[in-house]
Design a protein around this motif. Structure first.
Motif, PDB file in Angstrom:
ATOM      1  N   LEU A 293      -5.907  12.768   0.467  1.00 40.17           N
ATOM      2  CA  LEU A 293      -4.711  13.189  -0.268  1.00 40.17           C
ATOM      3  C   LEU A 293      -4.960  14.485  -1.016  1.00 40.17           C
ATOM      4  CD1 LEU A 293      -1.843  12.646  -1.411  1.00 40.17           C
ATOM      5  CD2 LEU A 293      -2.971  11.338  -3.249  1.00 40.17           C
ATOM      6  N   LEU A 294      -6.067  14.564  -1.747  1.00 34.57           N
ATOM      7  CA  LEU A 294      -6.332  15.778  -2.518  1.00 34.57           C
ATOM      8  C   LEU A 294      -6.668  16.965  -1.619  1.00 34.57           C
ATOM      9  CD1 LEU A 294      -6.162  13.833  -4.891  1.00 34.57           C
ATOM     10  CD2 LEU A 294      -8.089  15.055  -5.933  1.00 34.57           C
ATOM     11  N   ALA A 295      -7.267  16.682  -0.454  1.00 30.42           N
ATOM     12  CA  ALA A 295      -7.517  17.765   0.499  1.00 30.42           C
ATOM     13  C   ALA A 295      -6.187  18.338   1.001  1.00 30.42           C
ATOM     14  CB  ALA A 295      -8.359  17.256   1.663  1.00 30.42           C
ATOM     15  N   ARG A 296      -5.229  17.456   1.299  1.00 28.53           N
ATOM     16  CA  ARG A 296      -3.911  17.932   1.744  1.00 28.53           C
ATOM     17  C   ARG A 296      -3.214  18.707   0.642  1.00 28.53           C
ATOM     18  NH1 ARG A 296       1.178  15.892   1.231  1.00 28.53           N
ATOM     19  NH2 ARG A 296       0.559  13.737   0.712  1.00 28.53           N
ATOM     20  N   TRP A 297      -3.233  18.173  -0.557  1.00 25.67           N
ATOM     21  CA  TRP A 297      -2.617  18.883  -1.681  1.00 25.67           C
ATOM     22  C   TRP A 297      -3.259  20.260  -1.887  1.00 25.67           C
ATOM     23  CZ3 TRP A 297      -2.192  14.534  -5.952  1.00 25.67           C
ATOM     24  CH2 TRP A 297      -1.076  13.716  -5.660  1.00 25.67           C
ATOM     25  N   GLY A 298      -4.565  20.334  -1.685  1.00 25.75           N
ATOM     26  CA  GLY A 298      -5.252  21.608  -1.831  1.00 25.75           C
ATOM     27  C   GLY A 298      -4.773  22.618  -0.800  1.00 25.75           C
ATOM     28  N   ARG A 299      -4.653  22.179   0.460  1.00 31.24           N
ATOM     29  CA  ARG A 299      -4.170  23.081   1.514  1.00 31.24           C
ATOM     30  C   ARG A 299      -2.746  23.534   1.229  1.00 31.24           C
ATOM     31  NH1 ARG A 299      -6.615  19.013   4.640  1.00 31.24           N
ATOM     32  NH2 ARG A 299      -4.574  18.140   5.196  1.00 31.24           N
ATOM     33  N   GLU A 300      -1.911  22.610   0.792  1.00 31.32           N
ATOM     34  CA  GLU A 300      -0.501  22.932   0.554  1.00 31.32           C
ATOM     35  C   GLU A 300      -0.301  23.838  -0.653  1.00 31.32           C
ATOM     36  OE1 GLU A 300       1.282  18.701   2.353  1.00 31.32           O
ATOM     37  OE2 GLU A 300       1.202  19.047   0.188  1.00 31.32           O
ATOM     38  N   ASN A 301      -1.233  23.811  -1.585  1.00 30.00           N
ATOM     39  CA  ASN A 301      -1.063  24.559  -2.834  1.00 30.00           C
ATOM     40  C   ASN A 301      -2.106  25.655  -3.029  1.00 30.00           C
ATOM     41  OD1 ASN A 301       1.158  22.978  -4.510  1.00 30.00           O
ATOM     42  ND2 ASN A 301      -0.086  21.445  -3.452  1.00 30.00           N
ATOM     43  N   HIS A 302      -2.838  25.950  -1.965  1.00 27.98           N
ATOM     44  CA  HIS A 302      -3.778  27.072  -1.949  1.00 27.98           C
ATOM     45  C   HIS A 302      -4.796  26.994  -3.087  1.00 27.98           C
ATOM     46  CE1 HIS A 302      -1.004  28.683   0.998  1.00 27.98           C
ATOM     47  NE2 HIS A 302      -0.024  28.585   0.123  1.00 27.98           N
ATOM     48  N   CYS A 303      -5.399  25.834  -3.211  1.00 27.52           N
ATOM     49  CA  CYS A 303      -6.461  25.641  -4.185  1.00 27.52           C
ATOM     50  C   CYS A 303      -7.465  24.660  -3.604  1.00 27.52           C
ATOM     51  CB  CYS A 303      -5.898  25.127  -5.513  1.00 27.52           C
ATOM     52  SG  CYS A 303      -5.048  23.530  -5.391  1.00 27.52           S
TER      53      CYS A 303
ATOM     54  N   MET B 157       0.846  -1.192   0.000  1.00 26.82           N
ATOM     55  CA  MET B 157       0.000   0.000   0.000  1.00 26.82           C
ATOM     56  C   MET B 157       0.887   1.250   0.000  1.00 26.82           C
ATOM     57  SD  MET B 157      -2.966   1.171   2.726  1.00 26.82           S
ATOM     58  CE  MET B 157      -3.953  -0.273   2.408  1.00 26.82           C
ATOM     59  N   THR B 158       0.694   2.115  -0.959  1.00 26.70           N
ATOM     60  CA  THR B 158       1.512   3.319  -1.081  1.00 26.70           C
ATOM     61  C   THR B 158       1.312   4.240   0.129  1.00 26.70           C
ATOM     62  OG1 THR B 158       1.286   3.221  -3.489  1.00 26.70           O
ATOM     63  CG2 THR B 158       2.050   5.299  -2.545  1.00 26.70           C
ATOM     64  N   ASP B 159       2.412   4.739   0.669  1.00 23.43           N
ATOM     65  CA  ASP B 159       2.361   5.708   1.766  1.00 23.43           C
ATOM     66  C   ASP B 159       2.051   7.079   1.169  1.00 23.43           C
ATOM     67  OD1 ASP B 159       2.656   7.354   3.923  1.00 23.43           O
ATOM     68  OD2 ASP B 159       4.744   6.821   4.349  1.00 23.43           O
ATOM     69  N   LEU B 160       0.808   7.524   1.287  1.00 24.83           N
ATOM     70  CA  LEU B 160       0.400   8.772   0.644  1.00 24.83           C
ATOM     71  C   LEU B 160       1.008  10.004   1.302  1.00 24.83           C
ATOM     72  CD1 LEU B 160      -3.366   8.097  -0.164  1.00 24.83           C
ATOM     73  CD2 LEU B 160      -1.313   7.459  -1.441  1.00 24.83           C
ATOM     74  N   SER B 161       1.482   9.856   2.533  1.00 30.18           N
ATOM     75  CA  SER B 161       2.075  11.015   3.213  1.00 30.18           C
ATOM     76  C   SER B 161       3.365  11.466   2.550  1.00 30.18           C
ATOM     77  CB  SER B 161       2.331  10.685   4.686  1.00 30.18           C
ATOM     78  OG  SER B 161       3.356   9.700   4.820  1.00 30.18           O
ATOM     79  N   THR B 162       3.947  10.604   1.729  1.00 26.93           N
ATOM     80  CA  THR B 162       5.200  10.949   1.050  1.00 26.93           C
ATOM     81  C   THR B 162       4.964  11.597  -0.308  1.00 26.93           C
ATOM     82  OG1 THR B 162       5.392   8.803  -0.081  1.00 26.93           O
ATOM     83  CG2 THR B 162       6.288   8.963   2.152  1.00 26.93           C
ATOM     84  N   LEU B 163       3.725  11.629  -0.765  1.00 27.60           N
ATOM     85  CA  LEU B 163       3.439  12.140  -2.106  1.00 27.60           C
ATOM     86  C   LEU B 163       3.155  13.637  -2.079  1.00 27.60           C
ATOM     87  CD1 LEU B 163       1.119   9.359  -3.580  1.00 27.60           C
ATOM     88  CD2 LEU B 163       3.622   9.482  -3.560  1.00 27.60           C
ATOM     89  N   SER B 164       3.725  14.333  -3.044  1.00 30.68           N
ATOM     90  CA  SER B 164       3.476  15.761  -3.223  1.00 30.68           C
ATOM     91  C   SER B 164       2.816  15.991  -4.577  1.00 30.68           C
ATOM     92  CB  SER B 164       4.791  16.557  -3.157  1.00 30.68           C
ATOM     93  OG  SER B 164       5.412  16.401  -1.900  1.00 30.68           O
ATOM     94  N   LEU B 165       2.057  17.049  -4.671  1.00 31.38           N
ATOM     95  CA  LEU B 165       1.438  17.387  -5.949  1.00 31.38           C
ATOM     96  C   LEU B 165       2.534  17.718  -6.957  1.00 31.38           C
ATOM     97  CD1 LEU B 165      -1.336  17.871  -7.332  1.00 31.38           C
ATOM     98  CD2 LEU B 165      -1.048  20.293  -6.758  1.00 31.38           C
ATOM     99  N   PRO B 166       2.556  17.047  -8.107  1.00 25.10           N
ATOM    100  CA  PRO B 166       3.610  17.309  -9.096  1.00 25.10           C
ATOM    101  C   PRO B 166       3.620  18.756  -9.568  1.00 25.10           C
ATOM    102  CG  PRO B 166       2.427  15.284  -9.613  1.00 25.10           C
ATOM    103  CD  PRO B 166       1.655  15.962  -8.520  1.00 25.10           C
ATOM    104  N   GLU B 167       4.774  19.210  -9.999  1.00 24.91           N
ATOM    105  CA  GLU B 167       4.927  20.586 -10.463  1.00 24.91           C
ATOM    106  C   GLU B 167       3.963  20.910 -11.594  1.00 24.91           C
ATOM    107  OE1 GLU B 167       6.573  23.130  -9.431  1.00 24.91           O
ATOM    108  OE2 GLU B 167       7.766  22.231  -7.838  1.00 24.91           O
TER     109      GLU B 167
END
Length: 213
Positions: free
Chosen positions: A185-195, A1-11
């Motif tokens: 995951l997408l909620a975290r990416w949204g917070r981190e990238n202001h979207c 199972m992929t550890d999603l905490s290590t994933l960042s939204l790609p550039e």
């Protein structure tokens, strides 16, 4: 199972323009088929529909479902007759399920998903995750903090092949736990990238189409 905490939204997905085109639909088909089965709710009446059009205040969960199915299907109506027939077989049960799922969708993605697919079968025949997650998403009425998002094979494929979620099955069906992890995951990416998370979902969906060309 992929550890999603290590994933960042790609550039390539950061700050991408969110482009959405109206979806062409067949309103006469929805009108005739819904009427023929004596189903409740109001079918879509225009020949095109946007996300905002689906989210417009609905009279009831069936109106919302018909808009959702029409938007998700476009002019390709495969399996929709079977979906309508399945619902017509037990309208009260489906109404209860849709109402409870819409309510759960506002706070608990995993529980809302599990109502539609508690095990290895869908509670409404022919209404699988790629479509019922659309219903869960639109049940939020466009609220930016709504926790449920659309998960279909296009989004899943991009997450797996371009974002590092290597354990995610491309086509599903996915269990409720996977859907809950996806929304988180997408909620975290949204917070981190202001979207908003649904802006990221739409970007992933659009990238799939680009990759196919």
């Amino acid at each position: 199972m992929t550890d999603l905490s290590t994933l960042s939204l790609p550039e390539w997905a950061r700050g991408a323009a969110v482009v959405e085109s109206p979806v062409l639909i067949k309103p006469e088909w929805w009108r005739d088929e819904i009427s023929a089965r004596h189903l409740p709710g109001t079918p879509p009446v225009e020949d095109r529909i946007t996300r905002a059009g689906v989210r417009a205040p609905a009279d009831d969960v069936f109106t919302l479902l018909w808009r959702t199915l029409a938007w998700g299907s476009g002019r390709y109506l495969r399996l929709n007759a079977q979906r309508l027939t399945s619902i017509a077989a037990d309208v009260p049960r489906c109404e209860k399920l849709l109402t409870e799922a819409a309510d759960r969708a506002r706070s608990d993605p995993g529980a809302a998903f599990a109502l539609f697919r508690p095990g290895v079968r869908n509670e409404i025949r022919y209404l699988g995750p790629s479509f019922f997650t659309k219903f869960l998403y639109f049940a939020g009425g466009g609220a930016p903090d709504h926790p449920c998002l659309i998960l279909d094979r296009r989004v899943a494929t991009v997450l797996r092949e371009r974002c590092g979620w290597t354990s995610l099955h491309r086509k599903g069906p996915w269990p409720a736990e996977t859907y809950e992890r996806y929304c988180g995951l997408l909620a975290r990416w949204g917070r981190e990238n202001h979207c908003t998370p649904d802006e990221i979902e739409l970007t992933l969906f659009n990238i799939f189409s680009v990759d196919q060309n």
